[in-house]
Design a protein around this motif. Structure first.
Motif, PDB file in Angstrom:
ATOM      1  N   PRO A  94      10.905 -17.881   4.352  1.00 47.46           N
ATOM      2  CA  PRO A  94       9.560 -17.315   4.172  1.00 47.46           C
ATOM      3  C   PRO A  94       9.447 -15.945   4.820  1.00 47.46           C
ATOM      4  O   PRO A  94       9.998 -15.709   5.898  1.00 47.46           O
ATOM      5  CB  PRO A  94       8.664 -18.338   4.879  1.00 47.46           C
ATOM      6  CG  PRO A  94       9.546 -18.990   5.889  1.00 47.46           C
ATOM      7  CD  PRO A  94      10.917 -19.037   5.275  1.00 47.46           C
ATOM      8  N   ILE A  95       8.744 -15.037   4.164  1.00 48.84           N
ATOM      9  CA  ILE A  95       8.524 -13.704   4.703  1.00 48.84           C
ATOM     10  C   ILE A  95       7.054 -13.315   4.521  1.00 48.84           C
ATOM     11  O   ILE A  95       6.436 -13.642   3.509  1.00 48.84           O
ATOM     12  CB  ILE A  95       9.432 -12.653   4.026  1.00 48.84           C
ATOM     13  CG1 ILE A  95       9.194 -11.258   4.632  1.00 48.84           C
ATOM     14  CG2 ILE A  95       9.237 -12.627   2.520  1.00 48.84           C
ATOM     15  CD1 ILE A  95      10.172 -10.208   4.153  1.00 48.84           C
ATOM     16  N   THR A  96       6.505 -12.669   5.539  1.00 45.85           N
ATOM     17  CA  THR A  96       5.171 -12.076   5.469  1.00 45.85           C
ATOM     18  C   THR A  96       5.313 -10.596   5.809  1.00 45.85           C
ATOM     19  O   THR A  96       5.981 -10.241   6.780  1.00 45.85           O
ATOM     20  CB  THR A  96       4.206 -12.741   6.455  1.00 45.85           C
ATOM     21  OG1 THR A  96       4.108 -14.129   6.158  1.00 45.85           O
ATOM     22  CG2 THR A  96       2.814 -12.121   6.358  1.00 45.85           C
ATOM     23  N   VAL A  97       4.694  -9.744   5.016  1.00 47.17           N
ATOM     24  CA  VAL A  97       4.700  -8.298   5.276  1.00 47.17           C
ATOM     25  C   VAL A  97       3.256  -7.843   5.432  1.00 47.17           C
ATOM     26  O   VAL A  97       2.432  -8.024   4.527  1.00 47.17           O
ATOM     27  CB  VAL A  97       5.381  -7.519   4.144  1.00 47.17           C
ATOM     28  CG1 VAL A  97       5.345  -6.012   4.442  1.00 47.17           C
ATOM     29  CG2 VAL A  97       6.819  -7.979   3.951  1.00 47.17           C
ATOM     30  N   SER A  98       2.941  -7.278   6.599  1.00 44.12           N
ATOM     31  CA  SER A  98       1.611  -6.731   6.869  1.00 44.12           C
ATOM     32  C   SER A  98       1.717  -5.212   6.924  1.00 44.12           C
ATOM     33  O   SER A  98       2.592  -4.674   7.614  1.00 44.12           O
ATOM     34  CB  SER A  98       1.061  -7.252   8.204  1.00 44.12           C
ATOM     35  OG  SER A  98       0.999  -8.665   8.209  1.00 44.12           O
ATOM     36  N   VAL A  99       0.844  -4.523   6.197  1.00 36.90           N
ATOM     37  CA  VAL A  99       0.867  -3.066   6.138  1.00 36.90           C
ATOM     38  C   VAL A  99      -0.434  -2.529   6.726  1.00 36.90           C
ATOM     39  O   VAL A  99      -1.516  -2.814   6.226  1.00 36.90           O
ATOM     40  CB  VAL A  99       1.047  -2.558   4.694  1.00 36.90           C
ATOM     41  CG1 VAL A  99       1.091  -1.025   4.674  1.00 36.90           C
ATOM     42  CG2 VAL A  99       2.320  -3.124   4.080  1.00 36.90           C
ATOM     43  N   ASP A 100      -0.300  -1.787   7.807  1.00 41.63           N
ATOM     44  CA  ASP A 100      -1.442  -1.159   8.470  1.00 41.63           C
ATOM     45  C   ASP A 100      -1.440   0.310   8.110  1.00 41.63           C
ATOM     46  O   ASP A 100      -0.562   1.070   8.537  1.00 41.63           O
ATOM     47  CB  ASP A 100      -1.333  -1.349   9.987  1.00 41.63           C
ATOM     48  CG  ASP A 100      -2.537  -0.803  10.734  1.00 41.63           C
ATOM     49  OD1 ASP A 100      -3.560  -0.535  10.084  1.00 41.63           O
ATOM     50  OD2 ASP A 100      -2.452  -0.641  11.954  1.00 41.63           O
ATOM     51  N   ARG A 101      -2.408   0.739   7.292  1.00 41.41           N
ATOM     52  CA  ARG A 101      -2.477   2.134   6.847  1.00 41.41           C
ATOM     53  C   ARG A 101      -3.301   2.940   7.846  1.00 41.41           C
ATOM     54  O   ARG A 101      -4.451   2.610   8.120  1.00 41.41           O
ATOM     55  CB  ARG A 101      -3.049   2.201   5.435  1.00 41.41           C
ATOM     56  CG  ARG A 101      -2.070   1.615   4.423  1.00 41.41           C
ATOM     57  CD  ARG A 101      -2.579   1.552   3.002  1.00 41.41           C
ATOM     58  NE  ARG A 101      -1.469   1.223   2.104  1.00 41.41           N
ATOM     59  CZ  ARG A 101      -1.039  -0.014   1.876  1.00 41.41           C
ATOM     60  NH1 ARG A 101      -1.639  -1.037   2.456  1.00 41.41           N
ATOM     61  NH2 ARG A 101      -0.014  -0.225   1.082  1.00 41.41           N
ATOM     62  N   LEU A 102      -2.703   3.997   8.366  1.00 43.33           N
ATOM     63  CA  LEU A 102      -3.286   4.766   9.449  1.00 43.33           C
ATOM     64  C   LEU A 102      -3.939   6.032   8.922  1.00 43.33           C
ATOM     65  O   LEU A 102      -3.464   6.641   7.964  1.00 43.33           O
ATOM     66  CB  LEU A 102      -2.210   5.144  10.475  1.00 43.33           C
ATOM     67  CG  LEU A 102      -1.310   4.009  10.963  1.00 43.33           C
ATOM     68  CD1 LEU A 102      -0.238   4.557  11.892  1.00 43.33           C
ATOM     69  CD2 LEU A 102      -2.136   2.952  11.682  1.00 43.33           C
ATOM     70  N   ALA A 103      -5.030   6.430   9.555  1.00 48.11           N
ATOM     71  CA  ALA A 103      -5.689   7.693   9.235  1.00 48.11           C
ATOM     72  C   ALA A 103      -5.261   8.718  10.274  1.00 48.11           C
ATOM     73  O   ALA A 103      -5.749   8.717  11.396  1.00 48.11           O
ATOM     74  CB  ALA A 103      -7.206   7.523   9.240  1.00 48.11           C
ATOM     75  N   GLU A 104      -4.316   9.570   9.897  1.00 48.49           N
ATOM     76  CA  GLU A 104      -3.782  10.562  10.829  1.00 48.49           C
ATOM     77  C   GLU A 104      -3.853  11.948  10.209  1.00 48.49           C
ATOM     78  O   GLU A 104      -2.853  12.600   9.923  1.00 48.49           O
ATOM     79  CB  GLU A 104      -2.343  10.210  11.217  1.00 48.49           C
ATOM     80  CG  GLU A 104      -2.220   8.871  11.920  1.00 48.49           C
ATOM     81  CD  GLU A 104      -0.808   8.594  12.406  1.00 48.49           C
ATOM     82  OE1 GLU A 104       0.101   9.388  12.101  1.00 48.49           O
ATOM     83  OE2 GLU A 104      -0.625   7.591  13.113  1.00 48.49           O
TER      84      GLU A 104
END
Length: 215
Positions: A94-104
């Protein structure tokens, strides 16, 4: 690391209720995400729907699926995997991918946290001024050159730095990554990393779908 999907919003708000904390949800317009910025709007718009759904600025933050992992056997490869937190070899995990998009500012950036059967490793992706993507694992940064071929996103290494010091081409990690849509409408991926002299580091390949989707 990203906590996307770890707790429902209502539970977090309940914990803050006794304190003088105000919250708000901002649904303003998003700028382009890292992949859209690098490929350009026209090329990104022509991608298959699962690729746009994963890489778009308004994409779901948590994806789940299954992955196969192959691991290099050299002593250096084993030590580096432990240092970075890369998973060991295994089938259908099992794999989980979390993507946190940053405002830079004007340059988009993202933090990807991969959880393979309880083992987490993260990297930071950012667009660079030369039309590539820089992916940073701790003190190691790999510059990637993305292209689109036959509906697939493909990336190879185009540079590398360690602690900010550029490496000569002979010392670049060997990287080949691809993403495409399969016949079931899932996001497919295949990532290979190898070390100069010491050979394969890791290969992981599998599929992803948005958390909660019927995949």
């Amino acid at each position: 690391r990203s906590a996307g999907g770890a707790l429902p919003l209502a539970a977090i708000e309940a914990e803050m209720a006794p304190y003088a904390i105000a919250t708000a949800i901002d649904r303003g317009p998003h700028g382009p995400a890292v992949m859209e910025r690098m490929l350009g709007k026209a090329a990104f718009a022509a991608l298959p729907a699962p690729l746009k759904a994963f890489h778009g600025a308004d994409a779901r933050p948590v994806w789940r699926g299954r992955v196969r992992v192959e691991a290099g056997t050299s002593l250096v490869a084993r030590g580096l995997r432990r240092l970075i937190g890369l998973p060991e070899a295994g089938e259908d995990r099992p794999i989980t991918v979390s993507v946190d998009r940053l405002a830079e500012g004007a340059a988009p950036a993202e933090v990807w946290t991969r959880n393979v059967d309880g083992r987490r490793f993260a990297s930071r992706l950012a667009a660079d001024a030369a039309g590539g993507i820089e992916e940073r694992f701790g003190c190691v940064t790999i510059r990637l050159a993305p292209v689109v071929r036959d509906g697939r996103i493909e990336m190879t290494a185009a540079g590398a730095r360690v602690c900010g010091v550029a490496l000569p081409r002979a010392l670049w990690p060997r990287c080949a990554a691809a993403a495409w849509a399969d016949e079931r409408g899932r996001y497919r991926f295949d990532v290979r990393l190898a070390l100069p002299v010491f050979g394969p580091l890791i290969r992981y390949a599998g599929w992803l779908a948005p958390k909660g989707a019927d995949a």
